[in-house]
Write an enzyme that holds these catalytic residues in place. Structure first.
Site, PDB file in Angstrom:
ATOM      1  N   THR A 201       0.773  -1.245   0.000  1.00 19.45           N
ATOM      2  CA  THR A 201       0.000   0.000   0.000  1.00 19.45           C
ATOM      3  C   THR A 201       0.809   1.302   0.000  1.00 19.45           C
ATOM      4  O   THR A 201       1.781   1.415   0.744  1.00 19.45           O
ATOM      5  CB  THR A 201      -0.806   0.032   1.332  1.00 19.45           C
ATOM      6  OG1 THR A 201      -1.374  -1.246   1.556  1.00 19.45           O
ATOM      7  CG2 THR A 201      -1.842   1.099   1.339  1.00 19.45           C
ATOM      8  N   ARG A 229     -11.958 -10.166  -1.183  1.00 19.85           N
ATOM      9  CA  ARG A 229     -11.283  -9.757   0.059  1.00 19.85           C
ATOM     10  C   ARG A 229     -11.044  -8.234   0.069  1.00 19.85           C
ATOM     11  O   ARG A 229     -10.631  -7.655  -0.919  1.00 19.85           O
ATOM     12  CB  ARG A 229      -9.941 -10.502   0.179  1.00 19.85           C
ATOM     13  CG  ARG A 229      -9.146 -10.142   1.432  1.00 19.85           C
ATOM     14  CD  ARG A 229      -8.100  -9.075   1.184  1.00 19.85           C
ATOM     15  NE  ARG A 229      -7.206  -8.872   2.305  1.00 19.85           N
ATOM     16  CZ  ARG A 229      -6.355  -7.861   2.424  1.00 19.85           C
ATOM     17  NH1 ARG A 229      -6.258  -6.976   1.460  1.00 19.85           N
ATOM     18  NH2 ARG A 229      -5.592  -7.733   3.477  1.00 19.85           N
ATOM     19  N   VAL A 230     -11.323  -7.632   1.204  1.00 17.41           N
ATOM     20  CA  VAL A 230     -11.067  -6.197   1.376  1.00 17.41           C
ATOM     21  C   VAL A 230     -10.112  -6.036   2.550  1.00 17.41           C
ATOM     22  O   VAL A 230     -10.289  -6.667   3.594  1.00 17.41           O
ATOM     23  CB  VAL A 230     -12.399  -5.443   1.643  1.00 17.41           C
ATOM     24  CG1 VAL A 230     -12.134  -3.999   2.039  1.00 17.41           C
ATOM     25  CG2 VAL A 230     -13.299  -5.504   0.408  1.00 17.41           C
ATOM     26  N   GLY A 231      -9.104  -5.190   2.375  1.00 23.58           N
ATOM     27  CA  GLY A 231      -8.127  -4.991   3.442  1.00 23.58           C
ATOM     28  C   GLY A 231      -8.430  -3.757   4.279  1.00 23.58           C
ATOM     29  O   GLY A 231      -9.562  -3.258   4.320  1.00 23.58           O
ATOM     30  N   ASP A 232      -7.405  -3.240   4.923  1.00 24.57           N
ATOM     31  CA  ASP A 232      -7.567  -2.095   5.826  1.00 24.57           C
ATOM     32  C   ASP A 232      -7.637  -0.753   5.092  1.00 24.57           C
ATOM     33  O   ASP A 232      -8.205   0.215   5.607  1.00 24.57           O
ATOM     34  CB  ASP A 232      -6.397  -2.053   6.821  1.00 24.57           C
ATOM     35  CG  ASP A 232      -5.037  -1.989   6.121  1.00 24.57           C
ATOM     36  OD1 ASP A 232      -4.874  -2.618   5.056  1.00 24.57           O
ATOM     37  OD2 ASP A 232      -4.135  -1.302   6.641  1.00 24.57           O
ATOM     38  N   GLY A 253       0.842  -3.098   5.166  1.00 21.86           N
ATOM     39  CA  GLY A 253       1.075  -4.447   5.683  1.00 21.86           C
ATOM     40  C   GLY A 253      -0.200  -5.276   5.678  1.00 21.86           C
ATOM     41  O   GLY A 253      -1.131  -4.974   4.922  1.00 21.86           O
ATOM     42  N   GLY A 255      -3.538  -6.239   6.180  1.00 25.19           N
ATOM     43  CA  GLY A 255      -4.678  -5.413   6.542  1.00 25.19           C
ATOM     44  C   GLY A 255      -5.598  -6.017   7.580  1.00 25.19           C
ATOM     45  O   GLY A 255      -6.205  -5.294   8.381  1.00 25.19           O
TER      46      GLY A 255
HETATM   47  N1  GLY Z   1      -2.558  -3.082   3.666  1.00 25.09           N
HETATM   48  C1  GLY Z   1      -3.098  -3.494   2.467  1.00 25.09           C
HETATM   49  C2  GLY Z   1      -3.964  -4.638   2.525  1.00 25.09           C
HETATM   50  O1  GLY Z   1      -3.909  -5.429   3.447  1.00 25.09           O
HETATM   51  O2  GLY Z   1      -4.756  -4.810   1.622  1.00 25.09           O
END
Ligand code: GLY
Length: 341
Positions: A201, A229-232, A253, A255
């Site tokens: 990211t 999938r969705v991250g942070d 990192g 998420g």
């Molecule tokens: N930090 C990015 C993700 O985990 O998608």
């Protein structure tokens, strides 16, 4: 379907009165005497190049919000940056799905998750913030909104990322790397000043000449993730948080771990209680390691913070997390301190 389309169109055309959501608390309207502004900071080595885009705005006394959008668009458009935007590594089914968020000095925020076919998800996130009553649009709905507002549909999977994905399919082993180093590019061929490392990211934080803060965060997420999938990064408070009265923070990192602890908001709250940016990031990482000491031995999470005086700092679980800074006096990549040495 017709009424749904009508809603999307009307959301696109109607500029919802920002006076109801545009909270003025904490916003500065005239130049402020602040220790170190304007300034922009962003995650990883490639932040150096993205910061130049932000400085095009900040250096002309522009708004931090415009600066962070302009800055991260450079990473989104770069096909060599395989963890962000165009050229990002796909999910396990071969789809490039993008997450992004943006937040200004007055708690206005917008985000997109699992958005396909759009080169600049950060600009879609900003449009959601400014033109709809919502904060996050996801998947197909986010794509429809983008297309209805003039964004072009394009294939984001480059030949290089397709090749890497095909190679990955041979083992199909899902194991996020702590710090990805893409050494296949020679430095001469790499347009990123600061070296050919190619990381996670991009999170960017800026303070403008008026002392206002803004942030942006954009990613193609973990390579070869499950579809959907969705991250942070698009989760306000997790991948990004901005509070003009305290500071701003962003993360990079794995998420899932950042969402679990609402990491960026936590960093901002530590700054509000008096911690300097690097100390606030360190406290958040220590909290994360305490929550899951076994897992944290083998994953990377890094936080980057900018306080309301323009001071900055970062901290990560593992060594290797870097961040780039640009101000009137500094243009440099710094290596953050880490929990494990
Ligand atoms: N930090 C990015 C993700 O985990 O998608």
């Amino acid at each position: 379907m017709a009424s749904r389309r009508k809603f999307i169109r009307s959301a696109a055309l109607t500029s919802f009165s920002l006076s109801s959501v545009d909270l003025l608390a904490g916003r500065n309207s005239s130049p402020q005497k602040i220790k170190n502004n304007p300034v922009v900071v962003s995650t990883w080595d490639y932040g150096i190049k993205a910061n130049v885009g932000a400085w095009d705005i900040l250096g002309k006394n522009g708004r931090a919000l415009d600066a962070v959008e302009n800055g991260v668009k450079i990473a989104e458009a770069d096909p060599l940056c395989q963890t962000v935007g165009y050229g990002g590594l796909p999910d396990r089914d071969g789809f490039v799905t993008l997450d992004a968020s943006i937040m200004d000095e007055a708690y206005n925020c917008g985000s997109v998750s699992c958005l396909q076919y759009i080169k600049h998800p950060i600009s879609v996130a900003r449009l959601i913030m400014e033109k709809t009553p919502h904060i996050m649009l996801a998947g197909e709905g986010a794509l429809q909104f983008a297309l209805a507002n003039g964004f072009e549909k394009m294939d984001l999977l480059t030949p290089k990322s397709r090749k890497d994905w095909m190679e990955w399919l041979k083992s199909s082993k899902y194991s996020p790397e702590i710090n990805i180093e893409n050494r296949k590019y020679s430095k001469e061929n790499d347009p990123m000043p600061g070296g050919p490392e190619n990381h996670d990211t991009i999170g960017m934080l800026a303070m403008d000449a008026s002392g206002n803060l803004s942030g942006a965060c954009t990613t193609s997420g973990l390579a070869y993730k499950m579809h959907g999938r969705v991250g942070d990064s698009p989760v306000i408070g997790a991948g990004l948080y901005v509070d003009n009265e305290a500071g701003a923070a962003t993360s990079s990192g794995v998420g899932e771990e950042v969402i679990r602890m609402v990491g960026s908001h936590l960093v901002v709250e530590y700054m509000r209680s008096g911690s300097a940016p690097a100390a606030a990031c360190k406290k958040a990482v220590e909290r994360l390691v305490k929550m899951n000491p076994v897992k944290c031995k083998s994953i990377q999470v890094g936080f980057l913070a900018l306080d309301n005086q323009g001071n900055y700092g970062g901290y990560s679980i593992q060594p290797g997390f870097t961040y780039a800074v640009k101000s009137q006096t500094v243009e440099q990549v710094f290596k953050a301190d880490s929990f494990y040495k």
